[in-house]
Every structure is written in structure tokens, then in C-alpha cells.
Scaffold this motif. Structure first.
Motif, mmCIF file in Angstrom:
data_model
loop_
_atom_site.group_PDB
_atom_site.id
_atom_site.type_symbol
_atom_site.label_atom_id
_atom_site.label_comp_id
_atom_site.label_asym_id
_atom_site.label_seq_id
_atom_site.Cartn_x
_atom_site.Cartn_y
_atom_site.Cartn_z
ATOM 1 N N ASN A 1 0.825 -1.217 0.000
ATOM 2 C CA ASN A 1 0.000 0.000 0.000
ATOM 3 C C ASN A 1 0.856 1.263 0.000
ATOM 4 O OD1 ASN A 1 0.971 -0.157 2.513
ATOM 5 N ND2 ASN A 1 -1.009 -0.264 3.586
ATOM 6 N N LYS A 2 2.152 1.097 -0.371
ATOM 7 C CA LYS A 2 3.057 2.255 -0.343
ATOM 8 C C LYS A 2 3.336 2.742 -1.766
ATOM 9 C CE LYS A 2 7.550 3.692 1.405
ATOM 10 N NZ LYS A 2 8.814 3.291 1.969
ATOM 11 N N ALA A 3 3.144 4.049 -1.989
ATOM 12 C CA ALA A 3 3.456 4.637 -3.300
ATOM 13 C C ALA A 3 4.943 4.992 -3.334
ATOM 14 C CB ALA A 3 2.607 5.880 -3.524
ATOM 15 N N GLY B 1 13.132 7.810 -3.756
ATOM 16 C CA GLY B 1 12.647 7.105 -4.956
ATOM 17 C C GLY B 1 13.583 7.234 -6.154
ATOM 18 N N LYS B 2 14.804 7.716 -5.933
ATOM 19 C CA LYS B 2 15.745 7.937 -7.050
ATOM 20 C C LYS B 2 16.079 6.609 -7.754
ATOM 21 C CE LYS B 2 18.803 9.756 -4.216
ATOM 22 N NZ LYS B 2 18.041 9.635 -2.940
ATOM 23 N N SER B 3 16.472 5.599 -6.960
ATOM 24 C CA SER B 3 16.819 4.299 -7.562
ATOM 25 C C SER B 3 15.598 3.665 -8.199
ATOM 26 C CB SER B 3 17.367 3.337 -6.502
ATOM 27 O OG SER B 3 18.563 3.834 -5.971
ATOM 28 N N THR B 4 14.452 3.793 -7.550
ATOM 29 C CA THR B 4 13.222 3.205 -8.090
ATOM 30 C C THR B 4 12.898 3.825 -9.451
ATOM 31 O OG1 THR B 4 12.451 2.912 -5.825
ATOM 32 C CG2 THR B 4 10.801 2.733 -7.552
ATOM 33 N N LEU B 5 13.043 5.152 -9.547
ATOM 34 C CA LEU B 5 12.781 5.823 -10.823
ATOM 35 C C LEU B 5 13.742 5.315 -11.902
ATOM 36 C CD1 LEU B 5 11.373 7.977 -12.544
ATOM 37 C CD2 LEU B 5 13.013 9.660 -11.650
ATOM 38 N N LEU C 1 22.495 11.526 -7.653
ATOM 39 C CA LEU C 1 23.648 12.079 -6.929
ATOM 40 C C LEU C 1 23.226 12.482 -5.524
ATOM 41 C CD1 LEU C 1 24.974 14.529 -9.677
ATOM 42 C CD2 LEU C 1 26.166 12.480 -8.882
ATOM 43 N N HIS C 2 24.120 12.259 -4.558
ATOM 44 C CA HIS C 2 23.879 12.804 -3.219
ATOM 45 C C HIS C 2 24.698 14.066 -2.974
ATOM 46 C CE1 HIS C 2 21.003 10.434 -1.162
ATOM 47 N NE2 HIS C 2 21.586 9.302 -1.509
ATOM 48 N N ASN C 3 25.825 14.170 -3.675
ATOM 49 C CA ASN C 3 26.676 15.342 -3.465
ATOM 50 C C ASN C 3 26.068 16.535 -4.221
ATOM 51 O OD1 ASN C 3 28.616 17.350 -3.493
ATOM 52 N ND2 ASN C 3 30.309 15.865 -3.443
HETATM 53 N N1 LIG Z 1 11.294 -3.815 -3.542
HETATM 54 C C1 LIG Z 1 10.768 -2.924 -2.703
HETATM 55 N N2 LIG Z 1 9.654 -3.171 -2.007
HETATM 56 C C2 LIG Z 1 9.118 -2.277 -1.176
HETATM 57 N N3 LIG Z 1 9.649 -1.054 -0.947
HETATM 58 C C3 LIG Z 1 10.760 -0.745 -1.614
HETATM 59 C C4 LIG Z 1 11.393 -1.636 -2.518
HETATM 60 N N4 LIG Z 1 12.503 -1.037 -3.026
HETATM 61 C C5 LIG Z 1 12.572 0.186 -2.455
HETATM 62 N N5 LIG Z 1 11.538 0.346 -1.613
HETATM 63 C C6 LIG Z 1 11.223 1.559 -0.844
HETATM 64 O O1 LIG Z 1 11.027 2.594 -1.783
HETATM 65 C C7 LIG Z 1 11.517 3.829 -1.286
HETATM 66 C C8 LIG Z 1 12.452 4.448 -2.285
HETATM 67 O O2 LIG Z 1 13.620 3.651 -2.380
HETATM 68 P P1 LIG Z 1 14.793 4.041 -3.362
HETATM 69 O O3 LIG Z 1 15.842 3.000 -3.248
HETATM 70 O O4 LIG Z 1 14.229 4.316 -4.698
HETATM 71 O O5 LIG Z 1 15.276 5.426 -2.704
HETATM 72 P P2 LIG Z 1 16.528 6.337 -3.056
HETATM 73 O O6 LIG Z 1 16.016 7.713 -3.252
HETATM 74 O O7 LIG Z 1 17.305 5.741 -4.176
HETATM 75 O O8 LIG Z 1 17.321 6.265 -1.686
HETATM 76 P P3 LIG Z 1 18.910 6.317 -1.307
HETATM 77 O O9 LIG Z 1 19.311 7.757 -1.422
HETATM 78 O O10 LIG Z 1 18.902 5.873 0.119
HETATM 79 O O11 LIG Z 1 19.647 5.402 -2.222
HETATM 80 C C9 LIG Z 1 12.171 3.518 0.066
HETATM 81 O O12 LIG Z 1 11.261 3.890 1.092
HETATM 82 C C10 LIG Z 1 12.353 2.014 0.044
HETATM 83 O O13 LIG Z 1 12.233 1.460 1.340
#
Ligand SMILES: Nc1ncnc2c1ncn2[C@@H]1O[C@H](COP(=O)(O)OP(=O)(O)OP(=O)(O)O)[C@@H](O)[C@H]1O
Length: 253
Positions: free
Chosen positions: A16-18, A42-46, A191-193
Motif C-alpha cells: 500500500n506504499k506509493a 525514490g531515485k533508484s526506483t525511478l 547524486l547525493h553530493n
Molecule cells: N522492492 C521494494 N519493495 C518495497 N519497498 C521498496 C522496494 N525497493 C525500495 N523500496 C522503498 O522505496 C523507497 C524508495 O527507495 P529508493 O531505493 O528508490 O530510494 P533512493 O532515493 O534511491 O534512496 P537512497 O538515497 O537511500 O539510495 C524507500 O522507502 C524504500 O524502502
């Protein structure tokens, strides 16, 4: 100018998490776009969605005017390369073999000169005959980046490619990406920096809790008000004396 990447109403929900919520943006050829935002934004997710590695729950991604999902694997690899945040080497592949996998999507091209140039640019000449899993984190990151360069795709998706690099190698890598973009490639780089993001990126895409908060020039996105909202009183915001650019450092309390 026509766009190279169009993202429309992109959402990804897990349980249920966006993780991503109605993300809209477009990128033009030659742009170096920084993807920024706090941990978990959400950077890696994107980047995983843009690479086709995971599928969004809804919305669309178009690459050069065609849906990403309509590309074959080989076709996609010619247009788009993806460097994940973490990649644990499972086997003791030699560095020279790992880099050569970059040419997998265009096997019939003779890329010996290009390969030599990439090896020199990324400073990995002395590592070529070593097993990847015996290298330091920063050395492994440079090897994977060299592989991405050899892939020679139109768009590079790079997830924190400088995270393990010393400041000299960070500068080298960002300058290589800049040069690639000046030659017509496009890069989206998490990027974090933020000082690095300010120095090198044409535009910054700011994410927070899966929402796109801003997508504009670095100075437009990283306003003092925005920085306070994101990082509270944990950072010092100043101007660099030589460049007058915004200059951000962790603040000792
Ligand atoms: N497979 C998954 N199932 C459920 N939640 C997930 C999954 N992968 C990532 N998340 C959640 O999605 C959110 C975004 O994660 P993501 O890795 O995209 O963040 P990020 O911006 O890249 O973070 P960071 O700077 O720490 O690398 C986080 O709250 C993470 O817990």
C-alpha cells in the motif's frame, strides 16, 4: 527540439506504499540531468523503471518517441544503459572481461580504439587482468562505468556512480559524462553530493517521498527555502568565494 525521454503519470506502488506517484517529465538530447533527493525519495526506483528493470504500476515511458516496452532487449541496450547503485560480483570475472560485456549489444563493431580510450579515461589500465571481486569499491565502480561507456547507448542511467569515488575520480567521472553529453549523449545521474550536482548538471530532478518536487536548473531547484525544507538545519548554505555558486556543507552543531 524533440525529446529523447518522455515520462507521463508514472506511478509505482508496492503493497500500500506509493514509491513513485504521478511523475511527469521530459528530457532533451544532450542534457545532463541530476536526480536528487533524501534517502528513500525514490531515485533508484525511478532509474529502475526508466531502465525497464522494473515495471511501473501505471503511466508511460517513451524513449525516442516509442514506448520503452516496445523495444527488444538488444534494441533497448543500444539506446539505453543502466548502472545500478549496487552490483555484487558473484563470480571472479576479470576486469577486461567485465568491460567487454559493454559491447554485447553491438557485437559486430570493432571498438578497439574506443576501448583503449575508455580504459585510459577511467584510469583502469593496471586493473585489467585482476578479478573484479578483488578490487576496492571505487575501483569496481570505475570498471562498471567503463563498461557503460563501451555500451555507447544514447541515454546513460547512472545510479550514484560517484558514491565510492575519491574527489579526484569523482571529478574525472563527472567530466567524462559532461563531455559525453556535449557530444550528444544524454545522462540521468542520481547524486547525493549537491555541490557536484550544482557544478555539473544542466537540470535537477528533485524527488521526495516518491513525488517530483521540482525539475529545473540547479539554482532554481536548490533554493535556500527548499534546502531547509529537505535537510532542516543540518547544512550550511553559503556561496563559493571564487565562483559565487551555491555551496553546501554538513553543519557541525
Ligand atoms: N522492492 C521494494 N519493495 C518495497 N519497498 C521498496 C522496494 N525497493 C525500495 N523500496 C522503498 O522505496 C523507497 C524508495 O527507495 P529508493 O531505493 O528508490 O530510494 P533512493 O532515493 O534511491 O534512496 P537512497 O538515497 O537511500 O539510495 C524507500 O522507502 C524504500 O524502502
Amino acid at each position: 527540439m524533440s525529446t529523447i525521454l518522455d515520462v507521463t503519470q508514472l506511478s509505482l506502488t508496492q503493497g500500500n506504499k506509493a514509491l513513485l506517484n504521478n511523475i511527469d517529465f521530459t528530457v532533451y538530447p544532450g542534457e545532463l540531468v541530476g536526480i536528487i533527493g533524501p534517502n528513500g525519495a525514490g531515485k533508484s526506483t525511478l532509474l529502475k523503471c526508466l531502465s525497464g528493470y522494473i515495471f511501473p504500476s501505471s503511466g508511460s515511458i517513451s524513449l525516442q518517441g516509442k514506448p520503452l516496452s516496445s523495444y527488444s532487449h538488444q534494441d533497448r541496450a543500444q539506446h539505453l544503459s543502466y548502472l545500478p547503485q549496487h552490483s555484487e560480483p558473484a563470480f571472479s570475472f576479470l576486469v577486461k572481461d567485465v568491460i567487454s560485456y559493454g559491447a554485447y549489444s553491438h557485437p559486430n563493431q570493432n571498438n578497439a580504439d574506443e576501448l583503449a580510450s575508455i580504459i585510459a579515461q577511467t584510469n583502469i589500465e593496471t586493473l585489467l587482468d585482476q578479478p573484479l571481486n578483488q578490487l576496492s569499491g571505487g575501483e569496481q565502480q570505475r570498471v562498471h562505468f567503463a563498461r557503460i561507456l563501451l555500451q555507447n547507448a544514447d541515454i546513460m542511467l547512472l545510479d550514484e556512480p560517484t558514491a565510492s569515488l575519491d574527489i579526484g575520480h569523482e571529478s574525472q567521472l563527472m567530466n567524462i559524462i559532461t563531455a559525453q553529453c556535449q557530444q550528444g549523449k544524454t545522462a540521468l545521474v542520481a547524486l547525493h553530493n549537491l555541490n557536484t550536482a550544482l557544478e555539473f548538471c544542466d537540470r535537477l530532478l528533485l524527488l521526495q517521498q516518491g513525488e517530483l518536487i521540482a525539475f529545473d536548473t540547479p539554482e532554481q531547484v536548490l533554493t535556500p527555502a527548499q534546502l531547509r525544507q529537505l535537510y532542516h538545519d543540518n547544512i550550511r548554505i553559503s556561496r563559493h568565494p571564487d565562483t559565487s555558486k551555491l555551496y553546501l556543507t554538513p553543519l557541525r552543531k
